[in-house]
Scaffold this motif. Structure first.
Motif, PDB file in Angstrom:
ATOM      1  N   TYR A 149       0.844  -1.199   0.000  1.00 52.91           N
ATOM      2  CA  TYR A 149       0.000   0.000   0.000  1.00 52.91           C
ATOM      3  C   TYR A 149       0.876   1.245   0.000  1.00 52.91           C
ATOM      4  CZ  TYR A 149      -4.230  -2.636   1.320  1.00 52.91           C
ATOM      5  OH  TYR A 149      -5.299  -3.495   1.343  1.00 52.91           O
ATOM      6  N   HIS A 150       0.494   2.240  -0.752  1.00 54.82           N
ATOM      7  CA  HIS A 150       1.166   3.529  -0.701  1.00 54.82           C
ATOM      8  C   HIS A 150       0.922   4.159   0.668  1.00 54.82           C
ATOM      9  CE1 HIS A 150       2.366   3.783  -4.919  1.00 54.82           C
ATOM     10  NE2 HIS A 150       1.177   3.302  -5.233  1.00 54.82           N
ATOM     11  N   GLY A 151       1.969   4.721   1.252  1.00 56.75           N
ATOM     12  CA  GLY A 151       1.828   5.419   2.521  1.00 56.75           C
ATOM     13  C   GLY A 151       1.851   4.541   3.743  1.00 56.75           C
ATOM     14  N   ASP A 152       2.062   3.249   3.572  1.00 59.73           N
ATOM     15  CA  ASP A 152       2.026   2.306   4.694  1.00 59.73           C
ATOM     16  C   ASP A 152       3.441   1.867   5.062  1.00 59.73           C
ATOM     17  OD1 ASP A 152       0.375   0.415   6.453  1.00 59.73           O
ATOM     18  OD2 ASP A 152       1.667  -0.993   5.378  1.00 59.73           O
ATOM     19  N   LEU A 153       3.820   2.056   6.321  1.00 57.81           N
ATOM     20  CA  LEU A 153       5.107   1.601   6.838  1.00 57.81           C
ATOM     21  C   LEU A 153       4.845   0.536   7.888  1.00 57.81           C
ATOM     22  CD1 LEU A 153       6.867   5.056   7.425  1.00 57.81           C
ATOM     23  CD2 LEU A 153       6.780   3.703   5.314  1.00 57.81           C
ATOM     24  N   SER A 154       5.548  -0.586   7.796  1.00 56.73           N
ATOM     25  CA  SER A 154       5.275  -1.700   8.707  1.00 56.73           C
ATOM     26  C   SER A 154       6.569  -2.364   9.148  1.00 56.73           C
ATOM     27  CB  SER A 154       4.373  -2.726   8.007  1.00 56.73           C
ATOM     28  OG  SER A 154       4.145  -3.849   8.835  1.00 56.73           O
ATOM     29  N   VAL A 155       6.588  -2.778  10.402  1.00 59.80           N
ATOM     30  CA  VAL A 155       7.696  -3.562  10.938  1.00 59.80           C
ATOM     31  C   VAL A 155       7.105  -4.751  11.672  1.00 59.80           C
ATOM     32  CG1 VAL A 155       7.822  -2.184  13.056  1.00 59.80           C
ATOM     33  CG2 VAL A 155       9.810  -3.524  12.328  1.00 59.80           C
ATOM     34  N   ALA A 156       7.718  -5.927  11.520  1.00 56.30           N
ATOM     35  CA  ALA A 156       7.149  -7.154  12.080  1.00 56.30           C
ATOM     36  C   ALA A 156       8.241  -8.069  12.596  1.00 56.30           C
ATOM     37  CB  ALA A 156       6.322  -7.894  11.023  1.00 56.30           C
ATOM     38  N   ALA A 157       7.874  -8.890  13.568  1.00 51.49           N
ATOM     39  CA  ALA A 157       8.759  -9.931  14.090  1.00 51.49           C
ATOM     40  C   ALA A 157       7.973 -11.226  14.150  1.00 51.49           C
ATOM     41  CB  ALA A 157       9.289  -9.563  15.470  1.00 51.49           C
ATOM     42  N   ALA A 158       8.659 -12.323  13.873  1.00 50.08           N
ATOM     43  CA  ALA A 158       7.995 -13.629  13.849  1.00 50.08           C
ATOM     44  C   ALA A 158       7.743 -14.148  15.256  1.00 50.08           C
ATOM     45  CB  ALA A 158       8.839 -14.629  13.065  1.00 50.08           C
ATOM     46  N   ILE A 159       6.646 -14.862  15.400  1.00 49.80           N
ATOM     47  CA  ILE A 159       6.328 -15.604  16.616  1.00 49.80           C
ATOM     48  C   ILE A 159       6.646 -17.063  16.332  1.00 49.80           C
ATOM     49  CG2 ILE A 159       4.466 -16.333  18.159  1.00 49.80           C
ATOM     50  CD1 ILE A 159       3.043 -13.687  17.411  1.00 49.80           C
ATOM     51  N   THR A 160       7.392 -17.683  17.200  1.00 53.45           N
ATOM     52  CA  THR A 160       7.811 -19.068  16.961  1.00 53.45           C
ATOM     53  C   THR A 160       7.157 -20.014  17.951  1.00 53.45           C
ATOM     54  OG1 THR A 160       9.779 -18.736  18.338  1.00 53.45           O
ATOM     55  CG2 THR A 160      10.016 -18.399  15.966  1.00 53.45           C
ATOM     56  N   GLY A 161       6.985 -21.249  17.500  1.00 59.82           N
ATOM     57  CA  GLY A 161       6.457 -22.302  18.345  1.00 59.82           C
ATOM     58  C   GLY A 161       7.574 -23.212  18.803  1.00 59.82           C
ATOM     59  N   SER A 162       7.211 -24.422  19.167  1.00 61.87           N
ATOM     60  CA  SER A 162       8.218 -25.372  19.631  1.00 61.87           C
ATOM     61  C   SER A 162       9.220 -25.662  18.528  1.00 61.87           C
ATOM     62  CB  SER A 162       7.538 -26.672  20.074  1.00 61.87           C
ATOM     63  OG  SER A 162       6.781 -27.232  19.026  1.00 61.87           O
ATOM     64  N   GLY A 163      10.486 -25.732  18.885  1.00 57.45           N
ATOM     65  CA  GLY A 163      11.535 -25.987  17.909  1.00 57.45           C
ATOM     66  C   GLY A 163      11.908 -24.775  17.097  1.00 57.45           C
ATOM     67  N   GLY A 164      11.405 -23.610  17.464  1.00 58.64           N
ATOM     68  CA  GLY A 164      11.754 -22.399  16.736  1.00 58.64           C
ATOM     69  C   GLY A 164      11.048 -22.223  15.410  1.00 58.64           C
ATOM     70  N   ALA A 188       1.931  -1.049  12.171  1.00 57.44           N
ATOM     71  CA  ALA A 188       1.837  -0.310  10.911  1.00 57.44           C
ATOM     72  C   ALA A 188       1.514   1.147  11.201  1.00 57.44           C
ATOM     73  CB  ALA A 188       0.761  -0.926  10.016  1.00 57.44           C
ATOM     74  N   VAL A 189       2.208   2.044  10.506  1.00 55.04           N
ATOM     75  CA  VAL A 189       1.997   3.476  10.695  1.00 55.04           C
ATOM     76  C   VAL A 189       1.923   4.160   9.338  1.00 55.04           C
ATOM     77  CG1 VAL A 189       3.285   3.426  12.875  1.00 55.04           C
ATOM     78  CG2 VAL A 189       4.457   4.081  10.752  1.00 55.04           C
ATOM     79  N   SER A 190       1.538   5.433   9.365  1.00 65.36           N
ATOM     80  CA  SER A 190       1.409   6.211   8.140  1.00 65.36           C
ATOM     81  C   SER A 190       2.721   6.900   7.789  1.00 65.36           C
ATOM     82  CB  SER A 190       0.310   7.266   8.306  1.00 65.36           C
ATOM     83  OG  SER A 190       0.340   8.194   7.246  1.00 65.36           O
ATOM     84  N   ARG A 191       3.053   6.882   6.512  1.00 65.11           N
ATOM     85  CA  ARG A 191       4.251   7.581   6.027  1.00 65.11           C
ATOM     86  C   ARG A 191       4.114   9.090   6.245  1.00 65.11           C
ATOM     87  NH1 ARG A 191       8.537   6.825   2.248  1.00 65.11           N
ATOM     88  NH2 ARG A 191       9.821   8.660   2.534  1.00 65.11           N
ATOM     89  N   ALA A 192       2.899   9.565   6.368  1.00 60.47           N
ATOM     90  CA  ALA A 192       2.693  10.997   6.578  1.00 60.47           C
ATOM     91  C   ALA A 192       3.120  11.422   7.974  1.00 60.47           C
ATOM     92  CB  ALA A 192       1.218  11.346   6.359  1.00 60.47           C
ATOM     93  N   ARG A 193       3.284  10.465   8.889  1.00 59.09           N
ATOM     94  CA  ARG A 193       3.595  10.785  10.275  1.00 59.09           C
ATOM     95  C   ARG A 193       5.001  10.367  10.683  1.00 59.09           C
ATOM     96  NH1 ARG A 193       0.817   7.723  13.392  1.00 59.09           N
ATOM     97  NH2 ARG A 193       1.045   9.088  15.204  1.00 59.09           N
ATOM     98  N   PHE A 194       5.600   9.422   9.956  1.00 57.25           N
ATOM     99  CA  PHE A 194       6.940   8.937  10.272  1.00 57.25           C
ATOM    100  C   PHE A 194       7.730   8.731   8.999  1.00 57.25           C
ATOM    101  CE2 PHE A 194       4.303   7.373  13.780  1.00 57.25           C
ATOM    102  CZ  PHE A 194       5.068   7.663  14.895  1.00 57.25           C
ATOM    103  N   THR A 195       9.035   8.912   9.087  1.00 57.00           N
ATOM    104  CA  THR A 195       9.916   8.458   8.010  1.00 57.00           C
ATOM    105  C   THR A 195      10.184   6.980   8.247  1.00 57.00           C
ATOM    106  OG1 THR A 195      11.971   8.866   9.204  1.00 57.00           O
ATOM    107  CG2 THR A 195      11.023  10.720   7.953  1.00 57.00           C
ATOM    108  N   PRO A 196      10.605   6.235   7.231  1.00 58.07           N
ATOM    109  CA  PRO A 196      10.949   4.832   7.455  1.00 58.07           C
ATOM    110  C   PRO A 196      11.994   4.647   8.540  1.00 58.07           C
ATOM    111  CG  PRO A 196      10.762   5.264   5.112  1.00 58.07           C
ATOM    112  CD  PRO A 196      10.666   6.599   5.797  1.00 58.07           C
ATOM    113  N   GLU A 197      12.977   5.530   8.590  1.00 61.80           N
ATOM    114  CA  GLU A 197      14.037   5.400   9.588  1.00 61.80           C
ATOM    115  C   GLU A 197      13.494   5.625  11.000  1.00 61.80           C
ATOM    116  OE1 GLU A 197      15.476   6.138   5.657  1.00 61.80           O
ATOM    117  OE2 GLU A 197      14.154   7.388   6.904  1.00 61.80           O
TER     118      GLU A 197
END
Length: 287
Positions: A234-249, A258-267
């Protein structure tokens, strides 16, 4: 379902014993059933019933009997039996005037039972709520299904951009932060095999979609411990994610902000929110 014809002898069709011919389970026109009809444990009438339900979506919210038959790939007589049965069970409604079918609210029952029986979702809920309150940003929990991610929980902020994304929404894994985060926790060969099954294409000018670049991004995300997607779907969408692991990784899902590009830079977004999703996903993961 329609009763079997118990009085007449079985026809010599080469169909495995026990196949319900009356339920319209033997067809050649529907590619979705290829490879399934040869499975002796597969109840093809159940397969067809679910395909009737899945045929309804935003582009086809209601359908006539003829349209149902065409969408699922069965003859009109079989479609009539399936729609009648699903109507009697409460999953379809037939308009008495137009004679068109549509899903009923009972179709949500399976999702309701899933959401209240999934152990990972129950573990994650306190962390999702905490992140939602403390960041006031959009918080999502997703799971992988084939080559797509599926949203299983979503806390929207007042700054939300994409109100059409709801629980149950699917997106291609390769151009989303949760999808990359999950892929990054898989063995490299397994991740590459999944990538090779994906329909890679650019959704925006910043989509990472070429195979080598995508595999490099997955590898870097494995090193970082989290993944980012900046306006890749999506245009204007910035997202950061981390995986959730089960047994054995083994990765079983992902948590993202997820945040708006209008409010934050990617950095700014990465620096501020990456530690939060890593900590939350780690807390939900099984050890």
């Amino acid at each position: 379902m329609a009763p079997r014809r118990s009085a007449s002898p079985a026809p010599k069709t080469g169909v495995p014993a026990g196949t319900d011919l009356d339920a319209g389970t033997v067809t050649t026109e529907n590619p979705g059933s290829e490879g399934r009809a040869g499975d002796p444990l597969m109840v093809m009438s159940v397969d067809k019933a679910f395909r009737v339900l899945h045929a309804f979506d935003s582009s086809r919210p209601s359908m006539s009997l003829t349209q149902v038959a065409a969408a699922v790939g069965m003859d009109k007589s079989a479609a009539q039996r399936f729609t009648y049965t699903l109507e009697k069970l409460g999953y379809l409604r037939k308009d008495p005037v137009t004679k068109r079918f549509e899903l009923t609210v009972r179709s949500l029952d399976i999702a309701h039972h899933y959401l209240h029986s999934n152990a990972m979702l129950q573990r994650a809920m306190p962390y999702l709520m905490h992140l939602s309150k403390t960041t006031e940003e959009t918080i999502n929990l997703t799971m992988m299904d084939g080559t797509e991610i599926v949203f299983v929980s979503r806390f929207m902020s007042r700054h939300v951009l994409n109100t059409d994304v709801i629980v149950g929404t699917r997106m291609p894994a390769y151009c989303t932060a949760p999808g990359i985060a999950i892929l990054s926790r898989l063995p490299a060969a397994e991740a590459a095999e999944l990538v090779d099954r994906m329909d890679l294409k650019p959704y925006t000018p910043t989509t990472t979609w070429k195979r080598d670049e995508l595999l490099a991004k997955i590898a870097q995300s494995a090193v970082n411990g989290y993944a980012t997607a900046f306006e890749e779907f999506y245009h204007g969408d910035l997202s950061v994610a981390a995986a959730i692991t089960g047994s054995g990784g083994v990765p079983v899902g992902a948590l993202n902000i997820a945040v708006s590009r209008a409010r934050f830079t990617p950095e700014e977004m990465e620096e501020r929110f990456a530690p939060l999703v890593v900590a939350a996903a780690g807390s939900v993961s099984q050890r």
